[in-house]
Write an enzyme that holds these catalytic residues in place. Structure first.
Site, PDB file in Angstrom:
ATOM      1  N   ASP A  33      23.685  17.876  58.955  1.00  0.00           N
ATOM      2  CA  ASP A  33      24.879  17.993  58.114  1.00  0.00           C
ATOM      3  C   ASP A  33      25.818  16.824  58.434  1.00  0.00           C
ATOM      4  O   ASP A  33      25.985  16.444  59.596  1.00  0.00           O
ATOM      5  CB  ASP A  33      25.579  19.328  58.382  1.00  0.00           C
ATOM      6  CG  ASP A  33      26.574  19.673  57.296  1.00  0.00           C
ATOM      7  OD1 ASP A  33      26.327  20.634  56.539  1.00  0.00           O
ATOM      8  OD2 ASP A  33      27.613  18.978  57.202  1.00  0.00           O
ATOM      9  N   HIS A 104      20.144  25.500  49.674  1.00  0.00           N
ATOM     10  CA  HIS A 104      19.981  25.032  51.053  1.00  0.00           C
ATOM     11  C   HIS A 104      20.340  26.137  52.020  1.00  0.00           C
ATOM     12  O   HIS A 104      21.121  27.030  51.703  1.00  0.00           O
ATOM     13  CB  HIS A 104      20.857  23.806  51.341  1.00  0.00           C
ATOM     14  CG  HIS A 104      22.317  24.008  51.033  1.00  0.00           C
ATOM     15  ND1 HIS A 104      22.823  23.931  49.743  1.00  0.00           N
ATOM     16  CD2 HIS A 104      23.378  24.288  51.823  1.00  0.00           C
ATOM     17  CE1 HIS A 104      24.119  24.143  49.766  1.00  0.00           C
ATOM     18  NE2 HIS A 104      24.488  24.379  51.020  1.00  0.00           N
TER      19      HIS A 104
HETATM   20  P1  5GP Z   1      27.650  24.485  51.258  1.00  0.00           P
HETATM   21  O1  5GP Z   1      29.112  24.772  51.456  1.00  0.00           O
HETATM   22  O2  5GP Z   1      27.316  24.021  49.852  1.00  0.00           O
HETATM   23  O3  5GP Z   1      26.779  25.628  51.720  1.00  0.00           O
HETATM   24  O4  5GP Z   1      27.319  23.335  52.258  1.00  0.00           O
HETATM   25  C1  5GP Z   1      27.149  22.006  51.906  1.00  0.00           C
HETATM   26  C2  5GP Z   1      27.048  21.207  53.182  1.00  0.00           C
HETATM   27  O5  5GP Z   1      26.611  19.909  52.848  1.00  0.00           O
HETATM   28  C3  5GP Z   1      28.366  21.059  53.941  1.00  0.00           C
HETATM   29  O6  5GP Z   1      28.230  21.588  55.251  1.00  0.00           O
HETATM   30  C4  5GP Z   1      28.613  19.542  53.947  1.00  0.00           C
HETATM   31  O7  5GP Z   1      29.159  19.067  55.170  1.00  0.00           O
HETATM   32  C5  5GP Z   1      27.229  18.975  53.693  1.00  0.00           C
HETATM   33  N1  5GP Z   1      27.220  17.702  52.990  1.00  0.00           N
HETATM   34  C6  5GP Z   1      27.956  17.370  51.891  1.00  0.00           C
HETATM   35  N2  5GP Z   1      27.666  16.122  51.498  1.00  0.00           N
HETATM   36  C7  5GP Z   1      26.717  15.658  52.351  1.00  0.00           C
HETATM   37  C8  5GP Z   1      26.031  14.416  52.443  1.00  0.00           C
HETATM   38  O8  5GP Z   1      26.203  13.481  51.663  1.00  0.00           O
HETATM   39  N3  5GP Z   1      25.135  14.294  53.468  1.00  0.00           N
HETATM   40  C9  5GP Z   1      24.895  15.315  54.352  1.00  0.00           C
HETATM   41  N4  5GP Z   1      23.998  15.097  55.321  1.00  0.00           N
HETATM   42  N5  5GP Z   1      25.537  16.502  54.279  1.00  0.00           N
HETATM   43  C10 5GP Z   1      26.442  16.662  53.292  1.00  0.00           C
END
Ligand code: 5GP
Length: 122
Positions: A33, A104
């Site tokens: 992340d 994810h």
């Molecule tokens: P969600 O809130 O959708 O479950 O989690 C999305 C996750 O993706 C977040 O923890 C955020 O930090 C991560 N994230 C967002 N953009 C990127 C990116 O460009 N690269 C990576 N490796 N993680 C990302």
């Protein structure tokens, strides 16, 4: 809701945005992340275009679903997260805090999680 082809994880899968890969095969990518909330904070995604857990479990085959979760367990063991204990999180929809609309799971571990804490505030 249709799958958004330009979401960040779709761009990562297309090689347009770099990532720190910890595991990859024909069906799955796992990467660190970008804003880790725990010492181990890895995202595991299927390469298929699924919006969230609901879409994945409703529309992927049982084989895809089984393989995905078998690999999640493998990746967590491989990272040593199983040894320290870990939390598996999948945010479904905006109200649950889902930011990226490509299914994810978060593998989050490496230290003790505060009692009663929810995923976003570990
Ligand atoms: P969600 O809130 O959708 O479950 O989690 C999305 C996750 O993706 C977040 O923890 C955020 O930090 C991560 N994230 C967002 N953009 C990127 C990116 O460009 N690269 C990576 N490796 N993680 C990302």
């Amino acid at each position: 809701m249709a799958y958004a082809h330009n979401n960040i994880f779709a761009l990562i899968l297309a090689g347009k945005i770099p990532n720190k890969t910890v595991y990859e095969d024909e069906h799955i990518l796992a990467f660190n992340d970008i804003a880790p909330k725990m010492p181990v904070h890895v995202l595991v995604i299927p390469k298929g275009k699924y919006i969230d857990l609901d879409d994945f479990t409703a529309n992927a085959t049982s084989e895809e679903i089984g393989y995905f979760f078998e690999r999640v367990g493998y990746i967590a063991r491989d990272l040593g997260a199983h040894d320290t204990g870990y939390r598996l999180v999948s945010n479904n929809g905006e109200n649950a805090g889902q930011i990226v609309p490509h299914f994810h799971v978060h593998i989050m571990g490496g230290r003790k999680i505060k009692e009663g804490s929810m995923a976003k505030g570990l």
